[in-house]
Design an enzyme around this catalytic site. Structure first.
Site, PDB file in Angstrom:
ATOM      1  N   ASP A 190       1.065  -0.913   0.263  1.00 16.81           N
ATOM      2  CA  ASP A 190      -0.457  -0.255  -0.506  1.00 16.81           C
ATOM      3  C   ASP A 190       0.734   1.031   0.293  1.00 16.81           C
ATOM      4  OD1 ASP A 190      -2.803   1.180   0.209  1.00 16.81           O
ATOM      5  OD2 ASP A 190      -2.555  -0.417   1.614  1.00 16.81           O
ATOM      6  N   ASP A 277     -10.119   3.218  -3.788  1.00 16.56           N
ATOM      7  CA  ASP A 277     -10.404   2.115  -2.935  1.00 16.56           C
ATOM      8  C   ASP A 277     -12.288   1.207  -3.132  1.00 16.56           C
ATOM      9  OD1 ASP A 277      -8.516   1.506  -1.852  1.00 16.56           O
ATOM     10  OD2 ASP A 277      -9.787   1.100   0.339  1.00 16.56           O
TER      11      ASP A 277
HETATM   12  C1  GLA Z   1      -5.953   0.940   1.623  1.00 14.45           C
HETATM   13  C2  GLA Z   1      -5.619   0.043   0.493  1.00 14.45           C
HETATM   14  C3  GLA Z   1      -6.839  -0.834   1.011  1.00 14.45           C
HETATM   15  C4  GLA Z   1      -6.917  -1.549   2.011  1.00 14.45           C
HETATM   16  C5  GLA Z   1      -6.648  -0.318   2.960  1.00 14.45           C
HETATM   17  C6  GLA Z   1      -6.113  -1.270   4.386  1.00 14.45           C
HETATM   18  O1  GLA Z   1      -6.997   1.620   0.910  1.00 14.45           O
HETATM   19  O2  GLA Z   1      -6.427   0.325  -0.517  1.00 14.45           O
HETATM   20  O3  GLA Z   1      -7.329  -2.216  -0.131  1.00 14.45           O
HETATM   21  O4  GLA Z   1      -5.269  -2.525   2.187  1.00 14.45           O
HETATM   22  O5  GLA Z   1      -5.599   0.106   2.734  1.00 14.45           O
HETATM   23  O6  GLA Z   1      -6.111  -0.206   5.355  1.00 14.45           O
END
Ligand code: GLA
Length: 634
Positions: A190, A277
């Protein structure tokens, strides 16, 4: 320098192609396929991830429960083999030696005497089930949950540096631990650590984190340090290669479509997120889908666009919304998205299991050709997406994006099939074959419905294949983009976090101007000198494509020219075809308005064909739109 005469242009061409000029020239033919030949992810990775099911509230029972269901239900046999532990697993970074400690309260099998911990018993168990294990980290010092899930019971604990669980400054040590010692097979990396911990920000001051001057600005590609971000991820990629000499690992890049990852993700990782996301909302699903669906030429075996994990089972995609859930699945399948289930599999109803378990649709996604579906018809109401299968057949998804029923005409041209021969469609939801049609048929789609078929018919190009049918065999080595620009054609939903309090989401993901199958880089219809092409490759000048001639086809042909939609109408560009590094054919330097020119090359015995467009004059600084019309291998 400008060229006014053809003779002048020719002299310049000769000069420009001398070997002395080639040094440091990105358009110099490489003579080979330059992407790494990766062992893993030859088809889009599949499995389960804890994130959409549990956010940070995961534990060993939940993860092992999911793994068990994958095996017992037959999902694993279909390819769902990665079991991924996302954010929330860590306790702290031990200060005596920098080692990461697992939160053994939620992963009891990781507990060792003397407060040490190891995920090895967990991965052994996953491996013993015939599955593979994935872990999560961050490229910065701190992870996403430490900014966005502050209520979580599973946040890293301790001092400022104990809570620095991300890879920054610890790449070699952490990758050795995760892969050599703990034996993981997959790492998602990430990027919150290099994005949301700005000096003076509330999250930093209130939680006593060490600030990190952001390398990523998600709203501004111009303020993002693209080479800086890429360098950090390349460092991780190199460590992974070091600790996995057998090549059995996957690197998943999670920069949410920022940092122009569309351009470089394929060199660095096995998959890269193309957007922010996903949430269990129809509108958000459209947003994520659109961020990947126009980028077919950037995905291929070993390197995939990732519009994020499946949210089937929740919100707009729950048991009461099976039309939406099925659409989400069919769409991800046809654009070769990685398929990660995000549901508590210990209690999954049959109605949802039957979606993930649809072997015909999984087979579309996992087709060995690795060709992402290409948009054959687009509107805000309905879309038709067509994917070439390795056996020469097609898969086609017909997608109603909206809330009203629609009628959609599917034509032989959409499928690149002959208009005068019967076409057969097998419905991949109910597995029934429809009565054959010739030329055209039509369907009525319910709101938000997606039909998905396997299609067979006579190919329009009887003795060959159009290049835009084979995106998995094309590497966009240079796309000619001078300045990355955000892509405006991605669906924009009401902000899930801000509502309508701000002025609305603006285009954010760079990619506008990238090479396209069957469209110009700016999403116009391909046209040269007034002649339209319904197939071909649209790209900017100063570009180089590598084409794997895996079928060892003996002839490349295209009809080339400056596209009628180009904004730079003053400069000339030359089209060149190379075979394993040797010049096979070239056009003169062509100007806007010139008639389309046929270009033919003998590609017998050639492994990699390269298609180069070079700008041959410099009156304007604007990019030239170039069209490889009807580009085909025969
Ligand atoms: C980010 C990523 C998600 C997930 C969260 C975890 O938002 O894009 O897919 O892994 O972090 O905190």
């Amino acid at each position: 320098m400008t060229f006014r005469t053809t003779a002048g242009a020719l002299a310049a061409i000769l000069l420009a192609t001398t070997p002395a000029m080639a040094n440091g020239d990105p358009l110099k033919p490489a003579g080979r396929w330059t992407l790494p030949e990766r062992k893993q992810a030859r088809t889009p990775p599949m499995g389960w991830s804890s994130w959409n099911a549990f956010r940070t509230e995961l534990d060993e029972d939940k993860v092992i429960g999911a793994a068990r269901t994958l095996v017992d239900s037959g999902l694993a046999k279909l390819g769902y083999v990665y079991v991924n532990v996302d954010d929330g697993w860590w306790l702290k970074r031990r200060q005596s030696d920098g080692r990461l400690l697992v939160r053994t309260k939620i992963f009891p099998s990781a507990a060792l005497p003397n407060t040490d911990s190891s995920f090895r018993p967990f991965t052994d168990r996953i491996h013993a089930m015939g599955l593979k294990a994935g872990l999560y980290s961050d490229i910065g010092r701190n992870a996403c949950s430490q900014a966005y899930d502050l209520h979580s019971p599973n946040l890293p604990e301790g001092t400022t540096t104990e809570r620095e669980v991300g890879l920054y400054g610890h790449v070699d040590q952490d990758i050795a631990l995760y892969f050599r010692d703990w034996n993981f097979d997959y790492l998602k990396v990430d990027a919150c650590g290099i994005n949301v911990y700005a000096p003076g920000s509330a999250v930093v001051t209130q939680n006593n984190y060490r600030p990190f001057v952001p390398l990523i600005d998600q709203t501004s590609i111009n303020q993002t340090d693209v080479p800086g971000v890429k360098a950090l991820y390349d460092d991780v990629a190199q460590a992974l290669a070091r600790y996995n000499p057998d090549g059995d690992y996957i690197l998943s890049l999670c920069t949410w479509g920022s940092a122009d990852v569309r351009r470089w993700g394929k060199q660095t990782g096995h998959m890269w997120r193309t957007s922010g996301d996903i949430t269990p909302s129809w509108s958000r699903m459209l947003h994520n889908f659109d961020s990947a669906s126009t980028r077919a030429l950037y995905a291929k075996p070993g390197a995939w666009n990732d519009p994020d994990m499946l949210f089937i089972g929740h919100g707009d995609f729950d048991e009461k919304h099976l039309t939406e859930a099925r659409s989400h699945f069919a769409l991800w399948a046809i654009i070769n998205a990685p398929l990660f289930i995000g549901y508590d599999l210990r209690n999954a109803p049959a109605s949802l299991m039957n979606i993930w378990r649809n072997a015909d649709i999984v087979a579309v996604n996992q087709d060995p050709g690795g060709h992402q579906g290409v948009i054959a018809y687009a509107s805000d109401d309905a879309q038709i997406i067509v994917k070439t299968l390795a056996n020469g057949k097609k898969a086609v998804a017909i997608f109603n994006r909206g809330m009203a029923p629609v009628e959609v005409n599917l034509t032989a041209a959409h499928l690149k099939f002959a208009v005068d021969a019967p076409i057969r469609l097998r419905n991949l939801w109910d597995h029934k074959t429809l009565a054959p049609f010739t030329g055209e048929t039509s369907f009525k789609l319910a709101p938000r419905e997606t039909l998905i078929f396997e299609a067979s018919g006579d190919r329009r190009l009887k003795d060959g294949v159009y290049l835009s049918e084979l995106p998995g065999d094309v590497n966009v080595a240079e796309d000619g983009i001078l300045v990355p620009e955000p892509d405006p054609v991605v669906h924009r939903m009401i902000g899930q976090w801000s509502g309508t309090r701000d002025t609305g989401e603006r285009p954010t993901y760079a990619g506008w101007g990238g090479a396209q199958a069957d469209a110009t880089p700016y999403d116009q219809m391909l046209a040269i000198g007034g002649r339209h092409f319904d197939t071909g490759i649209g790209i900017l000048s100063q570009s180089r494509l590598e084409v794997r001639n895996s079928g060892e086809r003996g002839r490349f042909e295209a009809i080339v020219g400056i596209d009628d939609s180009t904004r730079n109408t003053q400069d000339r560009a030359q089209f060149l075809v190379y075979g394993d590094g040797r010049l096979l054919a070239s056009s003169p330097a062509l100007a806007f308005g010139d008639a389309a020119r046929p270009l033919v090359a003998d590609t017998r015995g050639v492994k990699v064909i390269e298609l180069v467009v070079r700008t041959r004059s410099k009156k304007s600084g604007m990019p030239i739109v170039a069209t490889w019309g009807d580009a085909a291998l025969r």
